[in-house]
Design a protein around this motif. Structure first.
Motif, PDB file in Angstrom:
ATOM      1  N   SER A  48       0.830  -1.206   0.000  1.00 34.27           N
ATOM      2  CA  SER A  48       0.000   0.000   0.000  1.00 34.27           C
ATOM      3  C   SER A  48       0.862   1.253   0.000  1.00 34.27           C
ATOM      4  O   SER A  48       0.589   2.207  -0.734  1.00 34.27           O
ATOM      5  CB  SER A  48      -0.916   0.017   1.218  1.00 34.27           C
ATOM      6  N   LEU A  49       1.903   1.243   0.811  1.00 41.17           N
ATOM      7  CA  LEU A  49       2.816   2.383   0.864  1.00 41.17           C
ATOM      8  C   LEU A  49       3.534   2.574  -0.471  1.00 41.17           C
ATOM      9  O   LEU A  49       3.745   3.709  -0.912  1.00 41.17           O
ATOM     10  CB  LEU A  49       3.822   2.174   1.995  1.00 41.17           C
ATOM     11  N   THR A  50       3.860   1.479  -1.137  1.00 41.16           N
ATOM     12  CA  THR A  50       4.505   1.561  -2.448  1.00 41.16           C
ATOM     13  C   THR A  50       3.569   2.197  -3.466  1.00 41.16           C
ATOM     14  O   THR A  50       3.978   3.076  -4.237  1.00 41.16           O
ATOM     15  CB  THR A  50       4.931   0.155  -2.924  1.00 41.16           C
ATOM     16  N   TRP A  51       2.298   1.788  -3.472  1.00 41.21           N
ATOM     17  CA  TRP A  51       1.344   2.378  -4.423  1.00 41.21           C
ATOM     18  C   TRP A  51       1.105   3.854  -4.145  1.00 41.21           C
ATOM     19  O   TRP A  51       0.973   4.659  -5.076  1.00 41.21           O
ATOM     20  CB  TRP A  51       0.018   1.605  -4.407  1.00 41.21           C
ATOM     21  N   ILE A  52       1.071   4.226  -2.882  1.00 36.21           N
ATOM     22  CA  ILE A  52       0.894   5.645  -2.539  1.00 36.21           C
ATOM     23  C   ILE A  52       2.083   6.450  -3.045  1.00 36.21           C
ATOM     24  O   ILE A  52       1.918   7.536  -3.619  1.00 36.21           O
ATOM     25  CB  ILE A  52       0.701   5.809  -1.019  1.00 36.21           C
ATOM     26  N   CYS A  53       3.281   5.921  -2.864  1.00 33.92           N
ATOM     27  CA  CYS A  53       4.476   6.627  -3.342  1.00 33.92           C
ATOM     28  C   CYS A  53       4.516   6.703  -4.862  1.00 33.92           C
ATOM     29  O   CYS A  53       4.974   7.702  -5.421  1.00 33.92           O
ATOM     30  CB  CYS A  53       5.733   5.960  -2.803  1.00 33.92           C
ATOM     31  N   ILE A  54       4.045   5.653  -5.545  1.00 34.56           N
ATOM     32  CA  ILE A  54       3.991   5.687  -7.009  1.00 34.56           C
ATOM     33  C   ILE A  54       3.054   6.786  -7.480  1.00 34.56           C
ATOM     34  O   ILE A  54       3.376   7.560  -8.389  1.00 34.56           O
ATOM     35  CB  ILE A  54       3.555   4.316  -7.570  1.00 34.56           C
ATOM     36  N   ILE A  55       1.889   6.877  -6.864  1.00 37.50           N
ATOM     37  CA  ILE A  55       0.919   7.911  -7.244  1.00 37.50           C
ATOM     38  C   ILE A  55       1.471   9.303  -6.957  1.00 37.50           C
ATOM     39  O   ILE A  55       1.355  10.215  -7.782  1.00 37.50           O
ATOM     40  CB  ILE A  55      -0.426   7.666  -6.534  1.00 37.50           C
ATOM     41  N   LEU A  56       2.103   9.472  -5.794  1.00 38.16           N
ATOM     42  CA  LEU A  56       2.722  10.759  -5.468  1.00 38.16           C
ATOM     43  C   LEU A  56       3.825  11.102  -6.455  1.00 38.16           C
ATOM     44  O   LEU A  56       3.939  12.251  -6.905  1.00 38.16           O
ATOM     45  CB  LEU A  56       3.291  10.735  -4.048  1.00 38.16           C
ATOM     46  N   PHE A  57       4.653  10.133  -6.791  1.00 33.54           N
ATOM     47  CA  PHE A  57       5.755  10.364  -7.714  1.00 33.54           C
ATOM     48  C   PHE A  57       5.245  10.811  -9.078  1.00 33.54           C
ATOM     49  O   PHE A  57       5.739  11.794  -9.650  1.00 33.54           O
ATOM     50  CB  PHE A  57       6.600   9.096  -7.848  1.00 33.54           C
ATOM     51  N   LEU A  58       4.259  10.103  -9.606  1.00 35.55           N
ATOM     52  CA  LEU A  58       3.711  10.470 -10.912  1.00 35.55           C
ATOM     53  C   LEU A  58       3.006  11.821 -10.884  1.00 35.55           C
ATOM     54  O   LEU A  58       3.111  12.612 -11.822  1.00 35.55           O
ATOM     55  CB  LEU A  58       2.771   9.371 -11.409  1.00 35.55           C
ATOM     56  N   SER A  59       2.296  12.110  -9.798  1.00 36.77           N
ATOM     57  CA  SER A  59       1.618  13.405  -9.678  1.00 36.77           C
ATOM     58  C   SER A  59       2.623  14.539  -9.600  1.00 36.77           C
ATOM     59  O   SER A  59       2.461  15.579 -10.268  1.00 36.77           O
ATOM     60  CB  SER A  59       0.729  13.424  -8.442  1.00 36.77           C
ATOM     61  N   LEU A  60       3.650  14.369  -8.791  1.00 33.47           N
ATOM     62  CA  LEU A  60       4.671  15.406  -8.660  1.00 33.47           C
ATOM     63  C   LEU A  60       5.448  15.587  -9.961  1.00 33.47           C
ATOM     64  O   LEU A  60       5.797  16.713 -10.328  1.00 33.47           O
ATOM     65  CB  LEU A  60       5.628  15.089  -7.516  1.00 33.47           C
ATOM     66  N   THR A  61       5.694  14.492 -10.671  1.00 33.81           N
ATOM     67  CA  THR A  61       6.383  14.589 -11.961  1.00 33.81           C
ATOM     68  C   THR A  61       5.562  15.400 -12.942  1.00 33.81           C
ATOM     69  O   THR A  61       6.093  16.263 -13.666  1.00 33.81           O
ATOM     70  CB  THR A  61       6.656  13.170 -12.526  1.00 33.81           C
ATOM     71  N   THR A  62       4.266  15.160 -12.966  1.00 33.88           N
ATOM     72  CA  THR A  62       3.379  15.904 -13.872  1.00 33.88           C
ATOM     73  C   THR A  62       3.335  17.382 -13.495  1.00 33.88           C
ATOM     74  O   THR A  62       3.420  18.259 -14.362  1.00 33.88           O
ATOM     75  CB  THR A  62       1.967  15.307 -13.826  1.00 33.88           C
ATOM     76  N   MET A  63       3.227  17.676 -12.184  1.00 37.97           N
ATOM     77  CA  MET A  63       3.177  19.078 -11.756  1.00 37.97           C
ATOM     78  C   MET A  63       4.475  19.805 -12.046  1.00 37.97           C
ATOM     79  O   MET A  63       4.467  20.965 -12.479  1.00 37.97           O
ATOM     80  CB  MET A  63       2.855  19.153 -10.263  1.00 37.97           C
ATOM     81  N   ILE A  64       5.594  19.146 -11.853  1.00 39.19           N
ATOM     82  CA  ILE A  64       6.881  19.788 -12.128  1.00 39.19           C
ATOM     83  C   ILE A  64       7.041  20.010 -13.634  1.00 39.19           C
ATOM     84  O   ILE A  64       7.532  21.063 -14.058  1.00 39.19           O
ATOM     85  CB  ILE A  64       8.035  18.941 -11.555  1.00 39.19           C
ATOM     86  N   ALA A  65       6.612  19.044 -14.452  1.00 37.83           N
ATOM     87  CA  ALA A  65       6.718  19.187 -15.900  1.00 37.83           C
ATOM     88  C   ALA A  65       5.832  20.310 -16.409  1.00 37.83           C
ATOM     89  O   ALA A  65       6.224  21.049 -17.333  1.00 37.83           O
ATOM     90  CB  ALA A  65       6.359  17.882 -16.577  1.00 37.83           C
ATOM     91  N   LEU A  66       4.649  20.467 -15.823  1.00 35.42           N
ATOM     92  CA  LEU A  66       3.742  21.526 -16.270  1.00 35.42           C
ATOM     93  C   LEU A  66       4.196  22.919 -15.811  1.00 35.42           C
ATOM     94  O   LEU A  66       3.860  23.915 -16.448  1.00 35.42           O
ATOM     95  CB  LEU A  66       2.328  21.256 -15.759  1.00 35.42           C
ATOM     96  N   SER A  67       4.970  22.952 -14.752  1.00 34.93           N
ATOM     97  CA  SER A  67       5.419  24.262 -14.252  1.00 34.93           C
ATOM     98  C   SER A  67       6.550  24.843 -15.098  1.00 34.93           C
ATOM     99  O   SER A  67       6.825  26.031 -15.034  1.00 34.93           O
ATOM    100  CB  SER A  67       5.847  24.158 -12.787  1.00 34.93           C
ATOM    101  N   TYR A  68       7.228  24.004 -15.887  1.00 34.11           N
ATOM    102  CA  TYR A  68       8.309  24.498 -16.747  1.00 34.11           C
ATOM    103  C   TYR A  68       7.763  24.865 -18.060  1.00 34.11           C
ATOM    104  O   TYR A  68       7.447  25.091 -18.895  1.00 34.11           O
ATOM    105  CB  TYR A  68       9.418  23.470 -16.910  1.00 34.11           C
TER     106      TYR A  68
END
Length: 68
Positions: A48-68
């Motif tokens: 469960s912790l792994t899936w939460i981190c995967i979702i956070l990682f992908l969300s943060l990657t998308t937000m960082i990519a959109l901010s540039y």
């Protein structure tokens, strides 16, 4: 935000590497510290912790990519 992304990615790497189905993994910790009742509970928690981190990682990657 990038600092949080680094932390999440590091935690995700550790979780993926520690989630080896052939080893006891966190099940060994449960016998010493009584953190988890069973190894099945420990495995479910780590997954469960792994899936939460995967979702956070992908969300943060998308937000960082959109901010540039």
């Amino acid at each position: 935000m990038k600092f949080v992304w680094y932390i999440v990615s590091t935690v995700l790497i550790v979780l993926i590497l520690s989630n080896n189905p052939k080893s006891d993994g966190f099940g060994m910790l449960s016998s010493r510290n009584q953190v988890f009742d069973t190894t099945n509970q420990a495995t479910t928690f780590v997954e469960s912790l792994t899936w939460i981190c995967i979702i956070l990682f992908l969300s943060l990657t998308t937000m960082i990519a959109l901010s540039y």
